[in-house]
Motif scaffolding. Sequence first.
Motif, short mmCIF file in Angstrom:
data_model
loop_
_atom_site.label_atom_id
_atom_site.label_comp_id
_atom_site.label_asym_id
_atom_site.label_seq_id
_atom_site.Cartn_x
_atom_site.Cartn_y
_atom_site.Cartn_z
N ILE A 412 0.88 -1.17 0.00
CA ILE A 412 0.00 0.00 0.00
C ILE A 412 0.91 1.22 0.00
CG2 ILE A 412 -1.92 1.16 1.12
CD1 ILE A 412 -2.41 -1.37 2.77
N GLN A 413 0.98 1.91 -1.12
CA GLN A 413 1.85 3.07 -1.20
C GLN A 413 1.30 4.07 -2.19
OE1 GLN A 413 5.78 1.91 -2.50
NE2 GLN A 413 5.01 0.35 -3.88
N GLY A 430 2.40 1.04 3.67
CA GLY A 430 1.80 -0.12 4.31
C GLY A 430 1.87 -1.35 3.44
N MET A 431 1.49 -2.47 4.01
CA MET A 431 1.31 -3.71 3.27
C MET A 431 0.09 -4.40 3.86
SD MET A 431 3.65 -6.79 4.76
CE MET A 431 2.58 -7.85 3.83
N HIS A 432 -0.62 -5.16 3.03
CA HIS A 432 -1.78 -5.89 3.56
C HIS A 432 -1.78 -7.31 3.04
CE1 HIS A 432 -4.62 -5.27 -0.08
NE2 HIS A 432 -3.47 -4.75 -0.42
N ALA A 455 -3.35 -5.71 7.96
CA ALA A 455 -2.47 -4.71 7.35
C ALA A 455 -1.41 -4.27 8.34
CB ALA A 455 -3.27 -3.50 6.87
N LEU A 456 -0.28 -3.88 7.79
CA LEU A 456 0.81 -3.27 8.56
C LEU A 456 0.91 -1.84 8.03
CD1 LEU A 456 2.86 -4.29 10.71
CD2 LEU A 456 4.47 -4.62 8.84
N VAL A 457 0.65 -0.86 8.88
CA VAL A 457 0.53 0.52 8.44
C VAL A 457 1.61 1.38 9.10
CG1 VAL A 457 -0.97 2.54 8.28
CG2 VAL A 457 -1.96 0.23 8.15
N PHE A 458 2.34 2.14 8.28
CA PHE A 458 3.40 3.02 8.76
C PHE A 458 2.87 4.45 8.74
CE2 PHE A 458 5.27 -0.78 7.16
CZ PHE A 458 6.44 -0.99 7.87
N SER A 459 2.92 5.11 9.89
CA SER A 459 2.33 6.45 10.01
C SER A 459 3.30 7.41 10.66
CB SER A 459 1.04 6.39 10.85
OG SER A 459 0.13 5.45 10.32
N LEU A 460 3.28 8.67 10.20
CA LEU A 460 4.06 9.72 10.82
C LEU A 460 3.25 10.34 11.96
CD1 LEU A 460 5.53 11.63 7.74
CD2 LEU A 460 6.62 9.85 9.10
#
Length: 468
Positions: A412-413, A430-432, A455-460
């Motif tokens: 997910i980008q 992210g990735m799901h 999902a693995l979500v990367f957030s600022l």
Amino acid sequence: MASSKLLLKAAESFEFHIGTLVFLSNSTNEVYRFTKDNQSYILRLSQKSHEYVPKIRAEVDWVYYLVKNGVRASLPIQTCNNELTAIFCDEDKWYIATAFHEAAGRFFDKNNEQLWGPKIFRNWGETMGRMHRLSKLYEASDILVKRDSWSRRSINNPHLQQGSFNVLLEKLISVESTIDSLPRGSDSFGLIHHDFHPYNFFIDNSEITVFDFDDSIYGWFSLDIAIAATHAVWWGVHAEDRVTKSRFAQLFLREFLMGYEKEHHLTEYWKQTIPMFMEYRNICSFFWWLSEWNGHESCLTENQQNALFLGPMTGAFKLKYEGNKPNVSLDIDIWKKGQKVDSAGSIGDLFYSSNEQKGSNEVELIISVDTESIEGQKEFSKIKVNTTSHTGSSLSTITIPWDKKLTAHGLIQDTRLRSFTIDQPVHVFGMHATSTNKIHTADLSTDSLRNTEWALVFSLRLDEEHME
């Protein structure tokens, strides 16, 4: 590696007994130690055509000039034919052999105060400052060929021109454009070592003896300083986190420049270019380690594995801020059935700098998620995040359990340029995964994430408590 036949030819040329030869290293060149008349010498074998010989003569001419004017450096010795080089052909490969006096002393040791610390940094800087001062006065003797001048790198490996590598490749091109526009006056540009790192000098009673001028070019003095600082950070810190690296870089440069200024003055304009050149060295080193990579991870050497950590789920992006220095963390969250349920971890202060130095306003991130298993144990996912800025690069690794039922995966980008204010967490990557063996397109909006199974979500996230 050179054959025993070639090594025997080298021994005959430099008149030493082959039995005294000891292998030391094999990086750009093959390096050996040998003994002759109870003295130790270094044999360097460069796999280059005989057409490169004039370049080596230019290298040696400069070394002689430096030593004559007070720089401690390893001088070459001549062959039995009174030549500075010997040329051999071995299995259709050409080698140029050069031999030098072995320097007195030892390599650095970051755990030994006599071999690493402020005094060494100052002497290191003073040695480079003297070299740069002499470089401004240097005129080649009777050699017809000069050392090369700095030029832009060519990344010819097709495997490094696609996918996630494009982020670093675009950054390299951008930085090189800036470098190419810099002035090249005699006060800032001249013949430099270009590889004056801790494994290219010996320390003897705090005195520095430099060797291995094989990479010397005409370049910027601040580039030479940045290369020293970059490698000092790589090998000289006692911890790998970004804060420790940044603080060490500041300490090193303060002491190094204190010694440097004893011999050569560097204006504030050129001091401000050092962080850019450090970032440049980091990126160049990444591509150098992977220059011969064939694209298959199973074929990676140990050094290539250290440079490359990309798994099947990999993405890359750049972050840039404007305004006052923010304290931003990258949170890594686990989502199930469209809801955040847990935290996998966090990487703090992406734009870190101390109060003494402005932080970088740009950082590149490469994120890799790979599923691994150990016999007899459950599978797990290894999350690797590499951050690169002017203070260097840092690799963080986080491990989480993995559900074998999740058989389909997708990234997910967002490839578009996005501008935002961090008044609340912002999803950046992210990735799901699904257990149905089907994967649907997803984006980083909350509405889209609500439709994910896992999902693995990367957030600022902005840490307001630590804002300046």
